[in-house]
Enzyme design. Structure first.
Site, mmCIF file in Angstrom:
data_model
loop_
_atom_site.group_PDB
_atom_site.id
_atom_site.type_symbol
_atom_site.label_atom_id
_atom_site.label_comp_id
_atom_site.label_asym_id
_atom_site.label_seq_id
_atom_site.Cartn_x
_atom_site.Cartn_y
_atom_site.Cartn_z
ATOM 1 N N ASP A 238 0.866 -1.194 0.000
ATOM 2 C CA ASP A 238 0.000 0.000 0.000
ATOM 3 C C ASP A 238 0.896 1.235 0.000
ATOM 4 O O ASP A 238 2.079 1.162 0.312
ATOM 5 C CB ASP A 238 -0.950 0.005 1.207
ATOM 6 C CG ASP A 238 -0.209 0.098 2.533
ATOM 7 O OD1 ASP A 238 0.800 -0.605 2.699
ATOM 8 O OD2 ASP A 238 -0.622 0.881 3.411
ATOM 9 N N GLU B 31 2.593 -10.180 0.993
ATOM 10 C CA GLU B 31 2.857 -8.753 0.811
ATOM 11 C C GLU B 31 4.356 -8.506 1.012
ATOM 12 O O GLU B 31 5.102 -9.413 1.423
ATOM 13 C CB GLU B 31 2.027 -7.893 1.781
ATOM 14 C CG GLU B 31 2.018 -6.418 1.379
ATOM 15 C CD GLU B 31 0.976 -5.568 2.110
ATOM 16 O OE1 GLU B 31 0.126 -6.124 2.830
ATOM 17 O OE2 GLU B 31 1.031 -4.333 1.949
ATOM 18 N N ASP C 113 2.132 -17.906 -3.579
ATOM 19 C CA ASP C 113 2.555 -16.774 -4.408
ATOM 20 C C ASP C 113 1.325 -16.209 -5.104
ATOM 21 O O ASP C 113 1.191 -16.288 -6.321
ATOM 22 C CB ASP C 113 3.623 -17.234 -5.410
ATOM 23 C CG ASP C 113 4.208 -16.063 -6.182
ATOM 24 O OD1 ASP C 113 4.030 -14.907 -5.738
ATOM 25 O OD2 ASP C 113 4.840 -16.316 -7.225
HETATM 26 O O1 9MR Z 1 -3.831 -3.989 0.395
HETATM 27 C C1 9MR Z 1 -3.897 -3.907 1.813
HETATM 28 C C2 9MR Z 1 -2.582 -4.333 2.401
HETATM 29 O O2 9MR Z 1 -1.575 -3.440 1.998
HETATM 30 C C3 9MR Z 1 -2.697 -4.441 3.901
HETATM 31 O O3 9MR Z 1 -1.541 -5.001 4.455
HETATM 32 C C4 9MR Z 1 -3.891 -5.300 4.269
HETATM 33 C C5 9MR Z 1 -4.091 -5.438 5.762
HETATM 34 O O4 9MR Z 1 -4.129 -4.250 6.424
HETATM 35 O O5 9MR Z 1 -5.058 -4.800 3.698
HETATM 36 C C6 9MR Z 1 -5.013 -4.759 2.298
HETATM 37 O O6 9MR Z 1 -6.179 -4.177 1.827
HETATM 38 C C7 9MR Z 1 -7.320 -5.011 1.799
HETATM 39 C C8 9MR Z 1 -8.315 -4.524 2.822
HETATM 40 O O7 9MR Z 1 -7.812 -4.688 4.123
HETATM 41 C C9 9MR Z 1 -9.621 -5.249 2.661
HETATM 42 N N1 9MR Z 1 -10.111 -5.127 1.309
HETATM 43 C C10 9MR Z 1 -9.192 -5.682 0.317
HETATM 44 C C11 9MR Z 1 -7.854 -4.983 0.399
HETATM 45 C C12 9MR Z 1 -6.870 -5.687 -0.563
HETATM 46 O O8 9MR Z 1 -6.953 -5.266 -1.847
HETATM 47 O O1 9MR Z 2 3.300 -6.039 9.603
HETATM 48 C C1 9MR Z 2 2.009 -5.797 10.136
HETATM 49 C C2 9MR Z 2 1.604 -6.997 10.947
HETATM 50 O O2 9MR Z 2 2.431 -7.143 12.062
HETATM 51 C C3 9MR Z 2 0.150 -6.872 11.350
HETATM 52 O O3 9MR Z 2 -0.248 -8.086 11.968
HETATM 53 C C4 9MR Z 2 -0.702 -6.591 10.133
HETATM 54 C C5 9MR Z 2 -2.180 -6.434 10.454
HETATM 55 O O4 9MR Z 2 -2.396 -5.307 11.217
HETATM 56 O O5 9MR Z 2 -0.261 -5.407 9.514
HETATM 57 C C6 9MR Z 2 1.042 -5.516 9.017
HETATM 58 O O6 9MR Z 2 1.404 -4.313 8.459
HETATM 59 C C7 9MR Z 2 0.753 -3.906 7.268
HETATM 60 C C8 9MR Z 2 0.207 -2.518 7.502
HETATM 61 O O7 9MR Z 2 -0.824 -2.580 8.457
HETATM 62 C C9 9MR Z 2 -0.269 -1.845 6.247
HETATM 63 N N1 9MR Z 2 0.741 -1.862 5.223
HETATM 64 C C10 9MR Z 2 1.184 -3.214 4.915
HETATM 65 C C11 9MR Z 2 1.777 -3.873 6.147
HETATM 66 C C12 9MR Z 2 2.338 -5.260 5.821
HETATM 67 O O8 9MR Z 2 1.336 -6.172 5.520
#
Ligand code: 9MR
Ligand code: 9MR
Ligand code: ZN
Length: 584
Positions: A199, A550, A541
């Site tokens: 993101d 991610e 993957d």
């Molecule tokens: O794309 C988002 C990712 O970067 C975050 O780590 C993740 C958890 O916070 O959330 C992803 O976004 C999702 C969202 O939480 C729920 N709707 C779908 C999104 C993914 O495209």
């Molecule tokens: O790395 C983070 C992890 O420890 C948490 O469990 C998770 C859900 O809150 O979020 C991860 O961080 C994400 C962040 O919230 C949004 N950008 C992407 C990060 C990696 O997934």
């Protein structure tokens, strides 16, 4: 291969070269083996039960593969001509709880001759190709660090690698609105910095552990890092390339401080944005209210950065230190742990209690200034924590960073008893990491602990191991550090690399908006994916599966650190050559 190890291969990313060499190499291997009467089927099948570092090994270091199959003998063959250069026998099996497999180890540590090789196990198959070379991690180091550049926000980026140019236009130039911090309709400059992950938001707490680990790498391995030419070269050549990239983040951080010294928790859209290139994300982005963890991390990062930048840019160093002090002073006036009010947002939270962050800030401010008040604050907090290090740590727990800075200090005035106890705690923590790794079927330094982003946790153990090595120079600490790297490059249940563009069969579809939903776009190189959880075998993957696939700045930073620790395998003469920049 040796002859090919010229300045160019040391200094330029070897991605294109490696993949070309690999392809040629695979063809050659197949031909040679067929010609020499080896059964083509056995010779050609890469079998994922044979798991090793598919990038490779420094010559003088241990080399082991984990094999999830019954076998007695194995051979190492040289890539170019298929010659058997080593033969060995399987170890006794160990039960691997992660996968429910019996793992036998093939130890080929005695193979020290630089070259390209693969393992062959009669009745099982062969391994992917790997290298033995002193500079084996130089290219991966560059890729993992240049990945930070590719994360830049607020400018265009462009990097040509392996025949592909990875680029985007300047993004998020309107950062950011102040509606959630009491100034509706107003805007303040918060451009720059790195996107967090897949993101495009920017979170100060996660910047904290990231910048903290990168600056540790600089502090511990700076001269070696400075010997590797990095893209982009620092534009004004006043700074080493490595610090030039970190400045992209610290410049942004300076904009995250409010007038009262507190630090805004993040700059973010209200909700996660669509899968488009960063410059096409048009939704408004906002400052989020301050938090005490973000403020403490800011104080820690900028105090540490003030030290790193001082020899190159004194004015900038002083500016960083002044901002750090203001944040610390604000925290003294606000001693309670205060989470950010994120009611307006559904994006990343990064909420965490601040005791470890405050301890880290005190340590860095003391190390930078030598002032006793910071030292006293650190020592009180270290005692309150019960004088300990953690094997497993990360964005929500940064006290290791403060403890390591305190122990590494050459300043006088420390509490001798505390130093002694902390050293002992560090060594016993590192010994536990070593024991964990030795007991694990894939020598994983976190053992069987799996969670969101645990691949980052695996390389975070290297920071502890390297700190312990400085206190008590045991070979086991370097071995376990290398095991962490080997695990991520293929000595894992998949026999695959977890870093895009590197090693065997790396992730091709990580969760990242720069290519999400556009299968014709290639994933950008140098990125470590989070990895499977709750089970080791839960990785896929799959670009939709952000929980396991991610990428994130706080996972790449310790990968950079771990690889930097083994740039030493490049002897000084080659490092000097690497220093001279090859044409782009
Ligand atoms: O794309 C988002 C990712 O970067 C975050 O780590 C993740 C958890 O916070 O959330 C992803 O976004 C999702 C969202 O939480 C729920 N709707 C779908 C999104 C993914 O495209
Ligand atoms: O790395 C983070 C992890 O420890 C948490 O469990 C998770 C859900 O809150 O979020 C991860 O961080 C994400 C962040 O919230 C949004 N950008 C992407 C990060 C990696 O997934
Ligand atoms: Zn951006």
């Amino acid at each position: 291969m040796r002859a090919a190890l010229t300045r160019t291969s040391l200094t330029r990313a070897p991605l294109a070269r490696v993949s070309l060499i690999r392809r040629l190499f695979a063809a050659l291997v197949a031909l040679t083996l067929v010609a020499s009467g080896v059964s083509a089927a056995a010779a050609q099948a890469v079998d994922s039960r044979i798991r090793l570092d598919t990038v490779g090994y420094p010559p003088a270091r241990p080399k082991r593969a984990s094999v999830a199959a019954r076998f007695d003998e194995f051979r190492v063959r040289r890539g170019p001509d298929g010659a058997v250069v080593f033969a060995g026998r399987a170890s006794a099996p160990v039960r691997n709880e992660d996968t429910g497999e019996d793992i036998r180890v093939a130890d080929f540590s005695a193979l020290k001759e630089p070259g390209a090789y693969f393992l062959e196990i009669p009745g099982v198959g062969r391994s992917p190709a790997f290298r033995v070379a002193r500079d084996v991690y130089v290219g991966p180091f560059r890729a993992a660090f240049e990945a930070m550049y590719l994360w830049r926000c607020g400018s265009s980026v462009s990097l040509a690698r392996g025949g592909t140019t990875y680029r985007h236009d300047a993004c998020h130039l309107g950062d950011a609105r102040l509606d959630f911090v009491g100034r509706p309709g107003e805007r303040k400059d918060a451009t720059g910095g790195w996107h967090d992950a897949g993101d495009y938001n920017k979170y100060v707490v996660n910047a904290g552990v990231t910048v903290g680990v990168l600056l540790r790498a600089w502090e511990e391995f700076g001269p070696r890092i400075a010997g590797v030419a990095l893209d982009p070269p620092n534009a004004h050549a006043r700074l080493p390339d490595f610090l030039g990239e970190i400045k992209w983040e610290t410049d942004w951080l300076l904009k995250m401080q409010a007038a009262d010294g507190s630090v805004y928790h993040k700059v973010s859209t209200k909700d996660f944005g669509p899968a488009v290139m960063p410059e096409d994300e048009q939704t408004e982005r906002y400052f989020a209210p301050w938090s005490s963890a973000a403020t403490a991390d800011f104080a820690a990062m900028l105090a540490s950065a003030a030290r790193a930048f001082r020899p190159y840019d004194d004015a900038y160093s002083r500016r960083l230190l002044a901002a750090s002090r203001r944040a610390y002073d604000f925290l003294r006036a606000h001693p309670e742990s205060r989470r950010a009010d994120l009611a307006g947002f559904t994006t990343g939270a990064y909420q965490t209690d601040d005791a470890d962050d405050r301890l880290w800030a005190a340590a860095e401010l003391w190390e930078t200034t030598g002032e006793r008040a910071y030292l006293a604050d650190f020592e009180r907090r270290a005692r309150a924590f019960g004088v300990k290090f953690d094997e497993d740590w990360g964005w929500s727990n940064v006290k290791n960073l403060g403890m390591v800075t305190y122990l590494a200090s050459r300043r006088g005035g420390r509490d001798r008893a505390l130093v002694r106890e902390l050293r002992a705690a560090l060594v016993s923590t590192a010994d536990r990491v070593v024991a964990t790794s030795r007991a694990h079927g894939h020598a994983r330094t976190l053992g069987t602990k799996y969670y969101w982003g645990a691949n980052g946790g695996v390389v975070n153990t290297v920071v502890v191991l390297q700190a312990a090595r400085r206190v008590s120079p045991k070979a086991a600490y370097d071995e376990a550090s290398l095991d962490a790297i080997h695990n991520l490059f293929g000595r894992n249940p998949y026999g695959r690399s977890f870093v895009t563009g590197l090693g065997h069969d790396p992730p091709r579809r990580p969760h990242d908006r720069r290519w999400l939903g556009r299968p014709h776009l290639r994933a950008w190189p140098g990125y470590l994916v989070g990895g499977g959880w709750p089970k080791a075998t839960d990785w896929a993957d799959d670009e939709e599966n952000y929980r396991v696939n991610e990428i994130a700045i706080n996972w790449n930073a310790p990968l950079v650190y771990a690889l930097a620790a083994f740039l030493e395998e490049t002897p000084p003469a080659e490092r000097r050559r690497a220093n001279r920049r090859a044409p782009r």
